[in-house]
Write a protein that holds these residues in place. Structure first.
Motif, PDB file in Angstrom:
ATOM      1  N   GLY A   9       0.827  -1.187   0.000  1.00 28.96           N
ATOM      2  CA  GLY A   9       0.000   0.000   0.000  1.00 28.96           C
ATOM      3  C   GLY A   9       0.853   1.224   0.000  1.00 28.96           C
ATOM      4  N   SER A 116      -6.305   0.150  -8.175  1.00 27.43           N
ATOM      5  CA  SER A 116      -6.985  -1.013  -7.604  1.00 27.43           C
ATOM      6  C   SER A 116      -7.310  -0.835  -6.127  1.00 27.43           C
ATOM      7  CB  SER A 116      -6.116  -2.271  -7.791  1.00 27.43           C
ATOM      8  OG  SER A 116      -4.871  -2.130  -7.128  1.00 27.43           O
ATOM      9  N   GLN A 117      -6.708   0.166  -5.473  1.00 21.01           N
ATOM     10  CA  GLN A 117      -6.989   0.420  -4.065  1.00 21.01           C
ATOM     11  C   GLN A 117      -8.022   1.533  -3.870  1.00 21.01           C
ATOM     12  OE1 GLN A 117      -2.693   0.963  -3.127  1.00 21.01           O
ATOM     13  NE2 GLN A 117      -3.061  -0.511  -1.489  1.00 21.01           N
ATOM     14  N   SER A 120     -11.635   0.682  -2.361  1.00 20.39           N
ATOM     15  CA  SER A 120     -11.717   0.561  -0.905  1.00 20.39           C
ATOM     16  C   SER A 120     -11.729   1.932  -0.244  1.00 20.39           C
ATOM     17  CB  SER A 120     -10.538  -0.259  -0.372  1.00 20.39           C
ATOM     18  OG  SER A 120     -10.570  -1.570  -0.884  1.00 20.39           O
ATOM     19  N   ILE A 175      -5.696   2.005   2.894  1.00 22.16           N
ATOM     20  CA  ILE A 175      -4.839   1.446   1.855  1.00 22.16           C
ATOM     21  C   ILE A 175      -4.104   0.194   2.351  1.00 22.16           C
ATOM     22  CG2 ILE A 175      -2.806   1.891   0.429  1.00 22.16           C
ATOM     23  CD1 ILE A 175      -5.257   3.379  -0.487  1.00 22.16           C
ATOM     24  N   SER A 178      -6.127  -2.897   2.247  1.00 20.84           N
ATOM     25  CA  SER A 178      -6.533  -3.359   0.915  1.00 20.84           C
ATOM     26  C   SER A 178      -5.346  -3.277  -0.044  1.00 20.84           C
ATOM     27  CB  SER A 178      -7.688  -2.492   0.403  1.00 20.84           C
ATOM     28  OG  SER A 178      -8.076  -2.884  -0.886  1.00 20.84           O
ATOM     29  N   PRO A 180      -2.806  -3.560  -3.205  1.00 16.31           N
ATOM     30  CA  PRO A 180      -3.113  -3.423  -4.630  1.00 16.31           C
ATOM     31  C   PRO A 180      -3.250  -4.780  -5.300  1.00 16.31           C
ATOM     32  CG  PRO A 180      -0.832  -2.824  -4.183  1.00 16.31           C
ATOM     33  CD  PRO A 180      -1.492  -2.993  -2.865  1.00 16.31           C
ATOM     34  N   LYS A 181      -4.143  -4.864  -6.262  1.00 17.55           N
ATOM     35  CA  LYS A 181      -4.360  -6.115  -6.996  1.00 17.55           C
ATOM     36  C   LYS A 181      -3.581  -6.071  -8.309  1.00 17.55           C
ATOM     37  CE  LYS A 181      -9.043  -6.634  -5.110  1.00 17.55           C
ATOM     38  NZ  LYS A 181      -9.001  -5.414  -4.291  1.00 17.55           N
TER      39      LYS A 181
END
Length: 210
Positions: A9, A116-117, A120, A175, A178, A180-181
């Protein structure tokens, strides 16, 4: 943007791991802002912030319209550095108002966060970002567009320094929870016309998603 122990994050804040986690916070600064706050980016000022915060601070090089300021260190060090930068920006903005004490001028910081974050951070139906706005008093906007040639977005935080620090802390907590994807393609400021136009539009609040 992962920490050495596997946490990822832009930044994180669990108090019990404050001493062991290395945090990285990236901020986007436009040339116009930098020109108006040259003292902030002066070598001596950056050196002082580094020494007093114990954070590592680097500023991307080049003559492009915007640059990335990267702050790395423990949670404490990163937030100390952000606080000093925010107060320095406020000081410079006040110095440009001919000494008129008509209230504190709002300061704006633009964080660079993997797209991607951002879901959230926004939360279901905008609930999380609304909670952050209400609890801190800061204005927060997540850009609807990706930054050029990257998978990152700009998150704009505005307010007086005290509210900005609270807001950044809460953003970082979200962050960290969650990661990053997939792979993150970091934003690198460039000189292309598209970047210049996008930068100008984003200053005026171009396509904020929330």
């Amino acid at each position: 943007m992962a920490s050495p122990d596997g946490a990822s994050g832009v930044c994180g804040s669990p108090e019990e791991t404050e001493l062991s986690i290395t945090l990285t916070l990236r901020m986007l600064m436009h040339g116009k802002v930098m020109a108006g706050c040259s003292a902030l980016l002066g070598r001596e000022t950056v050196k002082r912030i580094r020494e007093q915060s114990s954070a590592r601070i680097t500023i991307s090089e080049g003559s492009c319209p915007e640059r990335i300021t990267t702050i790395t260190g423990s949670t404490d060090a990163v937030f100390r550095a952000v606080s000093m930068i925010a107060f320095k920006l406020e000081e410079d903005l006040g110095a440009g108002s001919d000494g008129v004490a008509a209230g504190r001028a709002p300061v704006t910081l633009r964080l660079v966060i993997p797209a991607s974050q951002c879901g959230s951070l926004i939360g279901k139906a905008g609930a999380k970002i609304r909670e952050i706005r209400e609890s801190t008093g800061a204005q927060v906007q997540v850009a609807g567009d990706l930054l050029p040639n990257s998978t990152e977005r700009a998150v704009t935080v505005s307010g007086v320094p005290d509210t900005i620090i609270q807001c950044v802390r809460q953003i970082c907590a979200v962050i960290l929870e969650s990661p990053p994807k997939g792979a993150t393609i970091p934003y690198h400021p460039g000189l292309s016309l598209g970047t210049v136009l996008l930068s100008a539009n984003q200053v005026r609040g171009h396509k904020p998603s929330v």
